[in-house]
Design an enzyme around this catalytic site. Structure first.
Site, short mmCIF file in Angstrom:
data_model
loop_
_atom_site.label_atom_id
_atom_site.label_comp_id
_atom_site.label_asym_id
_atom_site.label_seq_id
_atom_site.Cartn_x
_atom_site.Cartn_y
_atom_site.Cartn_z
N TYR A 153 39.93 34.26 48.56
CA TYR A 153 40.93 33.57 47.72
C TYR A 153 42.28 34.20 47.99
O TYR A 153 42.41 35.43 48.06
CB TYR A 153 40.56 33.74 46.25
CG TYR A 153 41.54 33.09 45.28
CD1 TYR A 153 41.72 31.71 45.26
CD2 TYR A 153 42.28 33.87 44.39
CE1 TYR A 153 42.61 31.12 44.36
CE2 TYR A 153 43.16 33.28 43.48
CZ TYR A 153 43.32 31.91 43.48
OH TYR A 153 44.20 31.33 42.60
N ASP A 179 45.42 40.42 53.07
CA ASP A 179 45.72 40.12 51.67
C ASP A 179 45.13 41.24 50.83
O ASP A 179 43.93 41.28 50.58
CB ASP A 179 45.12 38.75 51.29
CG ASP A 179 45.45 38.39 49.85
OD1 ASP A 179 45.97 39.26 49.11
OD2 ASP A 179 45.19 37.23 49.45
N LYS A 220 48.93 42.35 41.55
CA LYS A 220 48.11 43.12 40.60
C LYS A 220 48.61 44.56 40.39
O LYS A 220 49.62 44.75 39.73
CB LYS A 220 46.65 43.06 41.02
CG LYS A 220 46.18 41.57 41.10
CD LYS A 220 44.70 41.40 41.12
CE LYS A 220 44.30 39.98 41.44
NZ LYS A 220 43.93 39.16 40.32
C1 LIG Z 1 43.14 38.46 47.16
C2 LIG Z 1 44.03 37.65 46.27
N1 LIG Z 1 45.11 37.05 46.79
C3 LIG Z 1 45.95 36.33 46.04
C4 LIG Z 1 45.72 36.18 44.69
C5 LIG Z 1 46.68 35.38 43.86
O1 LIG Z 1 47.37 36.22 42.99
P1 LIG Z 1 48.02 35.65 41.64
O2 LIG Z 1 46.90 35.29 40.73
O3 LIG Z 1 48.84 36.81 41.15
O4 LIG Z 1 48.87 34.49 42.04
C6 LIG Z 1 44.61 36.76 44.11
C7 LIG Z 1 44.33 36.58 42.67
O5 LIG Z 1 43.30 36.92 42.16
C8 LIG Z 1 43.73 37.52 44.91
O6 LIG Z 1 42.65 38.09 44.41
#
Ligand SMILES: Cc1ncc(COP(=O)(O)O)c(C=O)c1O
Length: 430
Positions: free
Chosen positions: A149, A244, A272
């Site tokens: 994700y 990511d 986060k």
């Molecule tokens: C690996 C990863 N990338 C991107 C995101 C997206 O972040 P946000 O919820 O702050 O938009 C998340 C959210 O859980 C994530 O776990």
């Protein structure tokens, strides 16, 4: 503080009101408890390692706001930094030294990030990194992996784990075919599939985008050599490697997965923990690539509240506390202690316990999967009962079996031992 739960009346009443006003009463879908068959709790406050709901029930918080709260709720130095920043105003829309302070902490901890830009969420960070990769390489294709994700940008909402896995959605309605036409989807952990894709269309690939610690489809820990392979093949074909690290960054160590596995990505994305509980994301990498961003270069990216002073102060105080208080070492030892207690019982009862540092995942199958495809469908059905038992016993886990759980620095050995017992009771209760 892990008392049995007495009443949920007030939460129920608030949930009914919220459902009239917001879809499913929530502002992010997994919060709605749909996949565990219950109703969400309304939280009155978070203190240290605990959440307290509107009915006055206390829970050991293993969700940590889905990852940011590595220090727990209301760490004193983070609160002080926020109060000091608050006294100077909420937002300026102009440069300020708080941005430099957090940027210096990030670049010092994560050598692949020579320059970075702050945004307000993980979604924005990844969306911007993808645009930059395309702008820099002049190519269109993005390779992503099933179960990873990367936020809810259109081009990345395919087989994306997290809430989509929870709700059984392969891709979102409202994403036009054109938006994902340049996204290539592969399973994790399979070098041959990546080789084949590069053999076919390597010259068109702008970037391979991966969660190096995939944590949105459970915890799919990867072979280090697989991540090194992704580094090598992207380099060979002139494509970028984007890590990511929105979950893993500053969570599994100051240098994230890049340091853990010894792989240097071209770009990395954060969210986060980097904001310490405030809305912060960041993307960064090689100076040569970052210099293509507007106004230095032609790739446009912007944000009204990007680099917000309160959020920068919270993030910087968090990263400083991580180093000053030896947080990662302490969480590793708490995590190992939890694993020692839970993993043997899990494997004896046909379950699995995966862990890296303070991230853990309990799954109702004994073989720990490395791919989305290897997670058994019935493993998720068993989670609802485990979740309900834990919640009734005062342990708050994410309301979906696809989500990982987190330990925080606010937990002590007793908390972890009680958590271990609660997990063991929950998995052996059937
Ligand atoms: C690996 C990863 N990338 C991107 C995101 C997206 O972040 P946000 O919820 O702050 O938009 C998340 C959210 O859980 C994530 O776990």
């Amino acid at each position: 503080m892990m008392n049995g739960v007495v009443s949920r009346e007030r939460s129920r009443e608030l949930y009914r009101r919220a459902c009239e006003l917001m879809p499913a009463g929530v502002n992010s879908p997994v919060r709605a408890f749909r996949s565990v068959g219950g109703e969400p709790l309304f939280i009155r406050r978070g203190v240290g390692a605990h959440l307290e709901d509107e009915d006055g029930n206390a829970y050991l918080d293993c969700c940590g706001s889905w990852g940011p709260l590595i220090l727990g709720h209301g760490h004193p130095t983070v609160l002080t930094a926020i109060e000091e920043a608050l006294a100077e105003g909420l937002t300026y829309g102009a440069p300020h030294k708080g941005e430099i302070a957090l940027a210096e902490l990030v670049t010092a901890a994560y050598p692949a990030v020579e320059m970075l830009r702050f945004v307000s969420s993980g979604t924005e960070a990844v969306m911007s990194a993808v645009r930059l990769a395309r702008g820099f390489t002049g190519r269109d294709l993005i390779v992503k992996f099933t179960g990873c994700y990367h936020g809810h940008a259109d081009a990345l909402l395919v087989e994306a784990g997290s809430g989509l896995a929870t709700l059984g959605i392969a891709s979102s309605a409202g994403v036009p075919a054109g938006a994902v036409a340049d996204t290539r989807l592969l399973p994790l952990d399979d070098e041959a599939r990546v080789e084949a894709l590069f053999a076919r269309e390597g010259g068109r690939v702008a970037a391979v985008l991966v969660e190096p610690v995939p944590a949105n489809c459970g915890l799919l820990l990867q072979r280090p050599e697989y991540l090194r392979f992704l580094r090598a093949i992207t380099e060979r074909h002139g494509a970028l490697l984007i890590f990511d690290e929105v979950i893993s960054g500053f969570r599994i160590g100051m240098g994230g997965a890049a340091a853990r596995y010894g792989v240097r990505p071209d770009l990395a994305t954060f969210g986060k923990v980097i904001g310490g509980g405030m809305p912060v994301g960041a993307f960064g990498g090689r100076r040569e690539i970052m210099s293509r961003l507007a106004p230095l270069g032609p790739v446009y990216q912007a944000g009204t509240l990007s680099g917000n002073p309160i959020a920068m102060a919270a993030g910087a105080a968090t990263l400083r506390a991580l180093a000053a208080e030896g947080v990662h070492e302490r969480l590793e030892s708490l995590g190992a202690r939890l694993e020692e207690r839970v993993a043997p019982v899990a494997s004896a009862t046909g379950s699995g316990f995966a862990r890296i540092g303070s991230i853990f995942w309990l799954v109702a199958q004994s073989a720990l999967p490395r791919t989305f495809e290897a997670v058994r469908a019935d493993a998720m059905q068993r989670y609802a009962a485990v979740h309900a038992r834990l919640l009734a016993g005062g342990v708050y886990l994410a309301p979906s079996g696809w989500e990982v759980a987190f330990l925080s620095h606010a937990m002590d050995v007793q908390d972890v031992d009680r958590l271990g017992m609660a997990l063991v009771d929950a998995i052996t209760a059937d």
